[in-house]
Design an enzyme around this catalytic site. Sequence first.
Site, PDB file in Angstrom:
ATOM      1  N   GLY A   1       0.779  -1.238   0.000  1.00  0.00           N
ATOM      2  CA  GLY A   1       0.000   0.000   0.000  1.00  0.00           C
ATOM      3  C   GLY A   1       0.806   1.281   0.000  1.00  0.00           C
TER       4      GLY A   1
ATOM      5  N   CYS B   1      -0.469   3.468  -6.059  1.00  0.00           N
ATOM      6  CA  CYS B   1      -1.208   2.370  -5.448  1.00  0.00           C
ATOM      7  C   CYS B   1      -2.423   2.951  -4.740  1.00  0.00           C
ATOM      8  CB  CYS B   1      -0.266   1.733  -4.435  1.00  0.00           C
ATOM      9  SG  CYS B   1      -1.092   0.786  -3.200  1.00  0.00           S
TER      10      CYS B   1
ATOM     11  N   GLY C   1       2.973   2.346  -2.455  1.00  0.00           N
ATOM     12  CA  GLY C   1       3.399   2.810  -3.783  1.00  0.00           C
ATOM     13  C   GLY C   1       2.753   4.111  -4.213  1.00  0.00           C
TER      14      GLY C   1
HETATM   15  P1  5GP Z   1       6.706   3.615  -5.807  1.00  0.00           P
HETATM   16  O1  5GP Z   1       8.202   3.459  -5.894  1.00  0.00           O
HETATM   17  O2  5GP Z   1       6.125   4.150  -7.065  1.00  0.00           O
HETATM   18  O3  5GP Z   1       6.257   4.345  -4.600  1.00  0.00           O
HETATM   19  O4  5GP Z   1       6.124   2.139  -5.609  1.00  0.00           O
HETATM   20  C1  5GP Z   1       6.319   1.144  -6.574  1.00  0.00           C
HETATM   21  C2  5GP Z   1       5.627  -0.120  -6.112  1.00  0.00           C
HETATM   22  O5  5GP Z   1       4.207   0.056  -6.048  1.00  0.00           O
HETATM   23  C3  5GP Z   1       5.784  -1.302  -7.047  1.00  0.00           C
HETATM   24  O6  5GP Z   1       7.045  -1.910  -6.983  1.00  0.00           O
HETATM   25  C4  5GP Z   1       4.655  -2.208  -6.584  1.00  0.00           C
HETATM   26  O7  5GP Z   1       5.005  -2.978  -5.466  1.00  0.00           O
HETATM   27  C5  5GP Z   1       3.591  -1.217  -6.170  1.00  0.00           C
HETATM   28  N1  5GP Z   1       2.533  -1.113  -7.186  1.00  0.00           N
HETATM   29  C6  5GP Z   1       2.639  -0.963  -8.518  1.00  0.00           C
HETATM   30  N2  5GP Z   1       1.432  -0.888  -9.115  1.00  0.00           N
HETATM   31  C7  5GP Z   1       0.527  -1.019  -8.128  1.00  0.00           C
HETATM   32  C8  5GP Z   1      -0.908  -1.054  -8.101  1.00  0.00           C
HETATM   33  O8  5GP Z   1      -1.609  -0.895  -9.100  1.00  0.00           O
HETATM   34  N3  5GP Z   1      -1.481  -1.242  -6.885  1.00  0.00           N
HETATM   35  C9  5GP Z   1      -0.744  -1.418  -5.753  1.00  0.00           C
HETATM   36  N4  5GP Z   1      -1.381  -1.642  -4.615  1.00  0.00           N
HETATM   37  N5  5GP Z   1       0.598  -1.355  -5.736  1.00  0.00           N
HETATM   38  C10 5GP Z   1       1.212  -1.170  -6.903  1.00  0.00           C
END
Ligand code: 5GP
Length: 346
Positions: A175, A180, A177
């Site tokens: 949660g 996300c 991301g």
């Molecule tokens: P960020 O670096 O952008 O904060 O987080 C990336 C991570 O968000 C990804 O490696 C993956 O674990 C998560 N993520 C990617 N797409 C989604 C999504 O559609 N839903 C959720 N819950 N997490 C996502």
Amino acid sequence: MKIESGIFFDFKDVLIKPKRSDLSSRSEVDLTKTVRFLHSKREWTGVPILTSNMDTTGTFEMYKEFSKHKMITIFHKHYNLGDYPKDLDPNYYSLSTGTSDSDWEKTQQLITKLNPYFLTIDVANGYSSKFVNFCKKVREKYPDLTIFAGNVATGDMVQELLLTAKVDIVKCGIGSGSVCSTRLKTGVGIPQLSVCIDCSEVANGLGGHIVSDGGCTLPGDVSKAFGAGAHFVMLGGMLSGHDESGGDLVTEANGRKFKLFYGMSSKHAQDKFNGGMQKYRSSEGKVRRIPYRGPVETTVLDILGGMRSTGTYIGARRLKDFPKCCTFLQVHQQVNTVFDSANFVV
Ligand code: 5GP
């Protein structure tokens, strides 16, 4: 029903306390690490930063830049067998897979073709027994493969994945991301700095490793994740909007350029890869337009430079020393934003 009280921290809730240091230059801080993996027994040396296995970040183009810095690109699972270039260095990329029968079929073919060092087994909810059984099956067939698997966010499941499923590195973060929406849609999640602290403690006790996945928005967050014990840090949003990011570069009528960045559970990604959203699920990902940011090298150097600078502030000569040199302070405000409004930005 139970309630656990106490404070759970995100990166923005803390700052790292500066300490006396004998380091006189950022260039003295070594960001490479040598890691021996729990089950594959393989040894790896590199800078333990990973791309997310999203189709917008886990690209062949990103690999070209990341491998120069000894960092790992986790290729998204939607590339076809014939797409893979021949001369990939197995130290600096990982294949990725889900847990469906067709994923397994394709993964076995790819492993035969490429003989990779790393495989990432990725599902949104790593708490399911189907996922644990899938990881076991992969380990039984490929004892030498170094396996990243997740996502989970608590020590009990880190233990289960390291000891029962026999994966090497547990992907931790639910949660957090940037695109996300799991926390909004389900109410489930744990703040990411606390995840790093709790999950790495369990992994350290068992000789395993964790990746902090999600929630880094700035170079300082990457340092905080390592300081909180993460052995690897995975980045999605920080790598979006660049030449090497997946997706088309769109130019608007006013000349402004952007790239699309979306969650892999978003309706956009479901439409693109799964022929639409199933009626029993809701979208747990956002879709965002990211202003075009040019080559990713600029961002990579900014992250690595920031981390080296953290090392000089806390007296850590090696990335490995970050946790023991880090004291976190709980803060109510991280930065001075007085001139940050649009009126002042040049
Ligand atoms: P960020 O670096 O952008 O904060 O987080 C990336 C991570 O968000 C990804 O490696 C993956 O674990 C998560 N993520 C990617 N797409 C989604 C999504 O559609 N839903 C959720 N819950 N997490 C996502």
